[in-house]
Motif scaffolding. Structure first.
Motif, mmCIF file in Angstrom:
data_model
loop_
_atom_site.group_PDB
_atom_site.id
_atom_site.type_symbol
_atom_site.label_atom_id
_atom_site.label_comp_id
_atom_site.label_asym_id
_atom_site.label_seq_id
_atom_site.Cartn_x
_atom_site.Cartn_y
_atom_site.Cartn_z
ATOM 1 N N UNK A 1 0.861 -1.178 0.000
ATOM 2 C CA UNK A 1 0.000 0.000 0.000
ATOM 3 C C UNK A 1 0.899 1.230 0.000
ATOM 4 N N UNK A 2 0.658 2.162 -0.916
ATOM 5 C CA UNK A 2 1.487 3.365 -1.037
ATOM 6 C C UNK A 2 0.626 4.579 -0.731
ATOM 7 N N UNK A 3 1.094 5.404 0.191
ATOM 8 C CA UNK A 3 0.323 6.542 0.685
ATOM 9 C C UNK A 3 1.181 7.796 0.614
ATOM 10 N N UNK A 4 0.601 8.891 0.152
ATOM 11 C CA UNK A 4 1.310 10.163 0.064
ATOM 12 C C UNK A 4 0.751 11.150 1.080
ATOM 13 N N UNK A 5 1.639 11.707 1.909
ATOM 14 C CA UNK A 5 1.255 12.818 2.793
ATOM 15 C C UNK A 5 1.338 14.085 1.959
ATOM 16 N N UNK A 6 0.204 14.684 1.703
ATOM 17 C CA UNK A 6 0.141 15.801 0.766
ATOM 18 C C UNK A 6 0.690 17.106 1.378
ATOM 19 N N UNK A 7 0.410 17.373 2.621
ATOM 20 C CA UNK A 7 0.800 18.602 3.314
ATOM 21 C C UNK A 7 0.100 19.837 2.748
ATOM 22 N N UNK A 8 0.368 20.137 1.486
ATOM 23 C CA UNK A 8 -0.130 21.361 0.852
ATOM 24 C C UNK A 8 -0.570 21.074 -0.574
ATOM 25 N N UNK A 9 -1.498 21.888 -1.058
ATOM 26 C CA UNK A 9 -1.836 21.878 -2.481
ATOM 27 C C UNK A 9 -0.938 22.922 -3.144
ATOM 28 N N UNK A 10 0.235 22.495 -3.576
ATOM 29 C CA UNK A 10 1.242 23.434 -4.047
ATOM 30 C C UNK A 10 0.796 24.203 -5.280
ATOM 31 N N UNK A 11 0.024 23.564 -6.145
ATOM 32 C CA UNK A 11 -0.362 24.224 -7.392
ATOM 33 C C UNK A 11 -1.306 25.398 -7.170
ATOM 34 N N UNK A 12 -1.847 25.555 -5.966
ATOM 35 C CA UNK A 12 -2.747 26.676 -5.692
ATOM 36 C C UNK A 12 -1.997 27.907 -5.202
#
Length: 553
Positions: A291-302
């Motif tokens: 299982x691969x999970x990403x901690x996003x933290x921020x929506x950088x593109x915004x």
């Protein structure tokens, strides 16, 4: 036999161009019956026949390709001679083996491979017993030594949630660039949430991690000299301190990726990528269907458009929306820190599982209305904090002082390094060992951010400290429902100053707002409320029936 090689060779002979993409696209296994594992003499003879037949059909090859043809045939002859040599040795026919070795020295030199393999097996350490708990590999390129900033605190909370779900969590840091200009890192007790910590390019001595690259020590010395020079008013160009690049989004090196390939496979029942930038390393985990999970933290593109509207620039890496979604799609699950950004990703990646896990906090026992005329700003030197603090000092503070001349603003955190030329009413404290006394003293906590993304973790911390807070609507992105009426909101300088002054003047209002803040923290930002969805997903993935199967979206 060797059909792929033969196909490529025939395509090249027909004039095709061969392009190499240095990326990992599939997992290749060698087994006991594989030619890649054991190349038999009969297989080699078939390959020689195929090669000879192809060479006869293409006689007008360019010189480089003809030379490559000849080298390949010579390698097949060497492989055949080596197979005969090994056969002779197994038959204990020494004279035959010596004859083959004298006739084919290149084949004899290959004997070092099985000898080396035998020696390695002989002296190899006995394998450790199988772990009793599944393993999680958290791949990060940010500097994590403890809860020293918002993003590190958040990662440690996620690691705790996974650990309490029944997994051992191993921190894997493949990029020495995370040291920046700091050659020695001191791990705090909170790092014990990790069962192991591996940092490439560093040596571990107790709780210290010391970088091996001497250039980092030189950069640290230059930085110290530069700051000393600034304090005495001397600013030589050679000692000018420039912000170090953010390691989280830097380019991956081959050494970084190979480090992941070396260590991740045996630690990876679950793989967690700390920021979307780290999903580039996903193919190098070399493990089938973790299982691969990403901690996003921020929506950088915004963020770019927000800073452009202010005539400013961001301090982190810019990403387009397409780039960010492509990186996030490199995992099975995206972990968003607030619900608006979770909804944004879910809309654009409909086949992705998207969870919301806000920052959990532990509330203090009672609301803290603080001392009159004491203001507090806490933050790192990230661009949103620098811009927000500068705006408050330039546009709002004087309006507050006109009505409350005794008001004083305390500034804690590394943001103090990047905001200069402040009036006497502002005291720059910098990084402090304990924020609790400052929170207890402050009458009003400020969060005047005008740009940014993710969750404003210092806002959540102020809620948990039971404080009266004045913030902008940007600060409340994604959590306005959770905060409700517990925060005074103002976006214009006059309205922000008015909200601050009213709270400074009225202790009963401060207390009421502080109690509302404490209640919001206890209700919406407890560990269970924030991490429940993540823990349920981890538990589901660990179930015996779920191993090796994709999660329901």
């Amino acid at each position: 036999i060797a059909e792929d090689f033969d196909l490529i060779l025939r395509l090249l002979c027909a004039g095709a161009r061969f392009r190499v993409y240095p990326d990992v696209h599939y997992l290749y296994r060698k087994h006991s019956a594989s030619i890649s594992h054991v190349l038999k003499g009969s297989d080699i003879e078939k390959m020689k026949l195929s090669h000879t037949a192809l060479a006869a059909r293409v006689s007008d090859l360019p010189a480089p390709l003809r030379q490559a043809f000849d080298r390949r045939y010579a390698s097949l002859q060497t492989a055949a001679a080596f197979d005969d040599l090994v056969g002779a040795l197994k038959q204990r026919s020494l004279s035959k083996a010596v004859g083959i070795a004298l006739k084919n020295p290149a084949a004899a030199s290959l004997l070092k491979l099985p000898v080396q393999s035998r020696i390695e097996r002989l002296f190899a350490a006995k394998p450790k017993s199988a772990p009793t708990r599944p393993s999680c590999c958290l791949i990060s390129r940010q500097r994590i030594v403890g809860p020293t900033n918002g993003s590190s605190t958040y990662v440690l909370a996620i690691a705790r949630a996974i650990r309490e779900s029944g997994m051992d969590v191993h921190l894997l840091q493949p990029s020495p660039s995370l040291f920046g200009r700091q050659p020695v890192l001191v791990l705090q007790p909170d790092m014990q949430v990790f069962s192991s910590i591996r940092m490439r390019g560093a040596v571990a001595i107790g709780r210290y991690r010391i970088v091996l690259n001497p250039a980092v020590f030189l950069a640290a010395a230059r930085t110290i000299l530069g700051r000393v020079a600034e304090r005495v008013g001397w600013k030589p160009a050679l000692l000018q301190v420039q912000p170090a690049p953010y390691a989280i989004g830097g380019a991956w090196t081959n050494e970084d990726l190979l480090y992941v390939a070396q260590h991740a496979p045996r630690l990876s029942d679950l793989v967690v990528f700390d920021y979307a930038f780290q999903t580039v390393a996903s193919p190098y985990v070399l493990r089938d269907r973790p299982l691969r999970l990403t901690i996003m933290h921020d929506l950088f593109s915004s963020r770019d458009s927000q800073f452009a509207a202010l005539g400013a620039s961001d301090s982190v890496h810019a990403l387009s929306a397409a780039q960010e979604m492509r990186l996030l799609s490199g995992a099975d699950v995206t972990l968003a820190i607030q619900k608006e950004e979770a909804a944004h990703v879910a809309e654009r990646l409909p086949h992705q599982r998207v969870l919301t896990a806000m920052m959990p906090v532990t509330p203090v026992a009672a609301a803290q209305p603080g001392e009159a005329d004491s203001l507090l700003f806490v933050g790192s030197n990230a661009a949103p904090n620098v811009d927000g603090l500068r705006w408050f000092i330039d546009e709002v503070l004087q309006k507050v002082l006109e009505r409350r001349p005794q008001a004083r603003l305390l500034v804690a955190g590394s943001v103090a390094r990047d905001v200069h030329d402040v009036p006497p009413a502002v005291q720059m404290l910098g990084i402090v060992p304990d924020l609790a006394p400052l929170y207890a003293q402050a009458a009003v906590v400020l969060s005047p951010l005008r740009a940014g993304s993710g969750l404003k973790i210092k806002l959540v911390e102020a809620l948990a400290q039971g404080k009266a807070i004045v913030a902008t609507s940007t600060t409340l992105q994604g959590i306005s429902e959770e905060t409700g009426d517990a925060v005074r909101v103002a976006d214009k300088a006059e309205a922000f100053a008015e909200a601050v002054v009213r709270l400074l003047e009225d202790a009963s209002q401060r207390r009421a707002l502080a109690e509302a803040a404490l209640a919001a923290a206890a209700t919406h930002f407890s560990f269970e409320a924030c991490m429940g969805a993540l823990q349920a997903t981890v538990t589901e993935a660990l179930a015996p029936t779920a191993r090796g199967k994709p999660l329901d979206r």
